[in-house]
Write a protein that holds these residues in place. Structure first.
Motif, mmCIF file in Angstrom:
data_model
loop_
_atom_site.group_PDB
_atom_site.id
_atom_site.type_symbol
_atom_site.label_atom_id
_atom_site.label_comp_id
_atom_site.label_asym_id
_atom_site.label_seq_id
_atom_site.Cartn_x
_atom_site.Cartn_y
_atom_site.Cartn_z
ATOM 1 N N ARG A 24 1.013 -1.297 0.043
ATOM 2 C CA ARG A 24 0.058 0.167 0.007
ATOM 3 C C ARG A 24 0.800 1.371 0.152
ATOM 4 N NH1 ARG A 24 -5.405 1.085 1.917
ATOM 5 N NH2 ARG A 24 -5.926 -0.771 3.247
ATOM 6 N N ARG A 25 0.710 2.119 -0.968
ATOM 7 C CA ARG A 25 1.666 3.392 -1.329
ATOM 8 C C ARG A 25 1.232 4.277 -0.161
ATOM 9 N NH1 ARG A 25 4.042 3.837 -6.377
ATOM 10 N NH2 ARG A 25 3.794 6.234 -6.435
ATOM 11 N N ARG A 26 2.515 5.011 0.341
ATOM 12 C CA ARG A 26 2.358 6.307 0.832
ATOM 13 C C ARG A 26 3.164 7.179 0.081
ATOM 14 N NH1 ARG A 26 4.784 3.594 6.619
ATOM 15 N NH2 ARG A 26 2.741 3.281 7.418
ATOM 16 N N GLY A 29 3.242 11.365 -4.478
ATOM 17 C CA GLY A 29 3.036 11.645 -5.864
ATOM 18 C C GLY A 29 1.651 11.177 -6.136
ATOM 19 N N VAL A 30 1.701 10.093 -6.906
ATOM 20 C CA VAL A 30 0.378 9.270 -7.195
ATOM 21 C C VAL A 30 0.236 7.958 -6.432
ATOM 22 C CG1 VAL A 30 0.331 10.332 -9.544
ATOM 23 C CG2 VAL A 30 1.317 8.021 -8.998
ATOM 24 N N GLY A 31 -0.963 7.610 -6.186
ATOM 25 C CA GLY A 31 -1.473 6.238 -5.722
ATOM 26 C C GLY A 31 -1.463 6.436 -4.386
ATOM 27 N N PRO A 38 5.450 -2.979 -6.780
ATOM 28 C CA PRO A 38 6.695 -2.334 -6.627
ATOM 29 C C PRO A 38 7.361 -1.882 -8.101
ATOM 30 C CG PRO A 38 6.975 -4.477 -6.596
ATOM 31 C CD PRO A 38 5.682 -4.689 -6.630
ATOM 32 N N GLY A 39 8.262 -0.861 -7.832
ATOM 33 C CA GLY A 39 8.682 -0.119 -9.270
ATOM 34 C C GLY A 39 9.008 1.059 -8.972
ATOM 35 N N GLY A 40 9.493 1.503 -10.106
ATOM 36 C CA GLY A 40 9.719 2.990 -9.898
ATOM 37 C C GLY A 40 10.359 3.802 -11.272
ATOM 38 N N HIS A 41 10.497 4.974 -11.304
ATOM 39 C CA HIS A 41 11.092 5.895 -12.266
ATOM 40 C C HIS A 41 12.319 5.231 -13.088
ATOM 41 C CE1 HIS A 41 8.996 8.665 -9.643
ATOM 42 N NE2 HIS A 41 8.668 9.179 -10.851
ATOM 43 N N LEU A 42 12.225 5.171 -14.341
ATOM 44 C CA LEU A 42 13.525 4.716 -15.248
ATOM 45 C C LEU A 42 14.497 5.813 -15.093
ATOM 46 C CD1 LEU A 42 14.092 2.560 -17.390
ATOM 47 C CD2 LEU A 42 13.167 4.255 -19.005
ATOM 48 N N ARG A 54 16.803 -2.989 -9.857
ATOM 49 C CA ARG A 54 17.235 -1.592 -8.926
ATOM 50 C C ARG A 54 16.154 -1.439 -8.099
ATOM 51 N NH1 ARG A 54 16.051 3.026 -8.916
ATOM 52 N NH2 ARG A 54 15.839 3.212 -11.178
ATOM 53 N N GLU A 55 14.938 -0.968 -8.535
ATOM 54 C CA GLU A 55 13.813 -0.582 -8.008
ATOM 55 C C GLU A 55 13.270 -1.626 -6.757
ATOM 56 O OE1 GLU A 55 12.229 2.235 -7.295
ATOM 57 O OE2 GLU A 55 13.203 3.481 -9.025
ATOM 58 N N ILE A 56 13.489 -2.751 -7.424
ATOM 59 C CA ILE A 56 12.966 -3.780 -6.340
ATOM 60 C C ILE A 56 13.977 -4.304 -5.241
ATOM 61 C CG2 ILE A 56 12.390 -6.525 -6.285
ATOM 62 C CD1 ILE A 56 10.305 -4.629 -7.713
ATOM 63 N N GLU A 58 15.970 -1.753 -3.991
ATOM 64 C CA GLU A 58 15.846 -0.695 -3.295
ATOM 65 C C GLU A 58 14.498 -0.577 -2.516
ATOM 66 O OE1 GLU A 58 17.299 2.807 -6.288
ATOM 67 O OE2 GLU A 58 15.453 2.811 -5.767
ATOM 68 N N GLU A 59 13.414 -1.004 -2.911
ATOM 69 C CA GLU A 59 12.213 -0.960 -2.264
ATOM 70 C C GLU A 59 11.919 -2.370 -1.351
ATOM 71 O OE1 GLU A 59 10.013 1.876 -5.302
ATOM 72 O OE2 GLU A 59 9.226 -0.193 -5.246
ATOM 73 N N THR A 60 12.272 -3.269 -1.630
ATOM 74 C CA THR A 60 11.915 -4.465 -0.889
ATOM 75 C C THR A 60 13.233 -5.611 -0.509
ATOM 76 O OG1 THR A 60 12.008 -6.170 -2.850
ATOM 77 C CG2 THR A 60 9.915 -4.749 -2.526
ATOM 78 N N THR A 106 8.462 5.426 4.327
ATOM 79 C CA THR A 106 7.709 6.662 4.022
ATOM 80 C C THR A 106 7.022 6.468 2.768
ATOM 81 O OG1 THR A 106 9.683 7.407 2.928
ATOM 82 C CG2 THR A 106 9.516 8.033 5.211
ATOM 83 N N LYS A 107 7.338 5.577 1.975
ATOM 84 C CA LYS A 107 6.640 5.272 0.736
ATOM 85 C C LYS A 107 5.782 4.428 0.607
ATOM 86 C CE LYS A 107 9.625 6.790 -2.855
ATOM 87 N NZ LYS A 107 10.813 6.655 -3.796
ATOM 88 N N CYS A 108 5.873 3.149 1.392
ATOM 89 C CA CYS A 108 5.173 2.062 1.332
ATOM 90 C C CYS A 108 4.786 1.627 2.857
ATOM 91 C CB CYS A 108 6.007 0.925 0.511
ATOM 92 S SG CYS A 108 4.945 -0.438 0.620
HETATM 93 C C1 LIG Z 1 3.618 5.668 -11.013
HETATM 94 C C2 LIG Z 1 4.502 4.491 -11.518
HETATM 95 C C3 LIG Z 1 4.276 4.228 -12.818
HETATM 96 C C4 LIG Z 1 5.860 5.144 -11.830
HETATM 97 C C5 LIG Z 1 6.625 5.767 -10.364
HETATM 98 O O1 LIG Z 1 6.527 4.834 -9.468
HETATM 99 P P1 LIG Z 1 7.127 5.412 -8.027
HETATM 100 O O2 LIG Z 1 6.231 6.565 -7.441
HETATM 101 O O3 LIG Z 1 7.089 3.958 -6.974
HETATM 102 O O4 LIG Z 1 8.617 5.824 -8.086
HETATM 103 P P2 LIG Z 1 10.042 5.469 -7.277
HETATM 104 O O5 LIG Z 1 9.904 3.996 -6.756
HETATM 105 O O6 LIG Z 1 11.033 5.604 -8.346
HETATM 106 O O7 LIG Z 1 9.829 6.608 -6.312
#
Ligand SMILES: CC(C)CCOP(=O)(O)OP(=O)(O)O
Ligand SMILES: [Mg+2]
Ligand SMILES: [Mg+2]
Ligand SMILES: [Mg+2]
Length: 141
Positions: A24-26, A29-31, A38-42, A54-56, A58-60, A106-108
């Motif tokens: 569940r996102r915190r 930005g969006v959501g 999980p995932g994030g900006h390229l 990288r994102e996985i 970093e996040e998990t 802080t983000k999840c």
């Molecule tokens: C909204 C999604 C498609 C892209 C951005 O994902 P995110 O907000 O989780 O980005 P980060 O993990 O890079 O902070």
């Protein structure tokens, strides 16, 4: 004011049997408070696979393998004045017993495995749209 430019996100279906990892996102930005993959900006110069790994990590904290492109969606978040092209990939755990950690609290709110046929609510709307359209992220059995 110039309109913000679309950004690219890489979003990962980490599959385990018929389950996927969701959190569940915190998000500022969006959501915010929606269950999302999980995932994030390229980032500059990254392949989709490098960004996913990288994102996985970093996040998990999870290490993933066999990262494969699945689909792409175009997502306009008018209220937040954001526009994301989302690249969806599928991946598997390198070690099937590795447990996810919530490395960005802080983000999840936390990561957990959910059965595709019994997903939590509310889902982040780009994912909900895919589910309603019958998308299947799993390898052909
Ligand atoms: C909204 C999604 C498609 C892209 C951005 O994902 P995110 O907000 O989780 O980005 P980060 O993990 O890079 O902070
Ligand atoms: Mg991230
Ligand atoms: Mg990021
Ligand atoms: Mg993210």
């Amino acid at each position: 004011m110039e309109a913000p430019v679309p950004r690219v996100g890489v979003v990962v279906f980490i599959v385990k049997g018929k389950m996927v990892l969701l959190g569940r996102r915190r998000s500022t930005g969006v959501g915010d408070s929606k269950f999302a993959l999980p995932g994030g900006h390229l980032e500059f110069g990254e392949s989709f696979e490098e960004c996913a790994a990288r994102e996985i990590k970093e996040e998990t904290g999870l290490d993933i393998d066999k990262i494969e492109f699945l689909t792409v969606t175009n997502n306009l978040f008018l209220e937040e004045t954001k526009h994301y092209v989302a690249i969806y990939v599928r991946a598997f755990l390198r070690d099937p017993h590795q447990l996810p950690q919530n490395l960005e609290p802080t983000k999840c709110e936390g990561w957990d495995w959910y059965d595709w046929d019994n997903l939590p609510k509310p889902l982040f709307w780009p994912l909900e749209k895919m589910v309603l359209e019958g998308f299947n992220p799993f390898p052909n059995a």
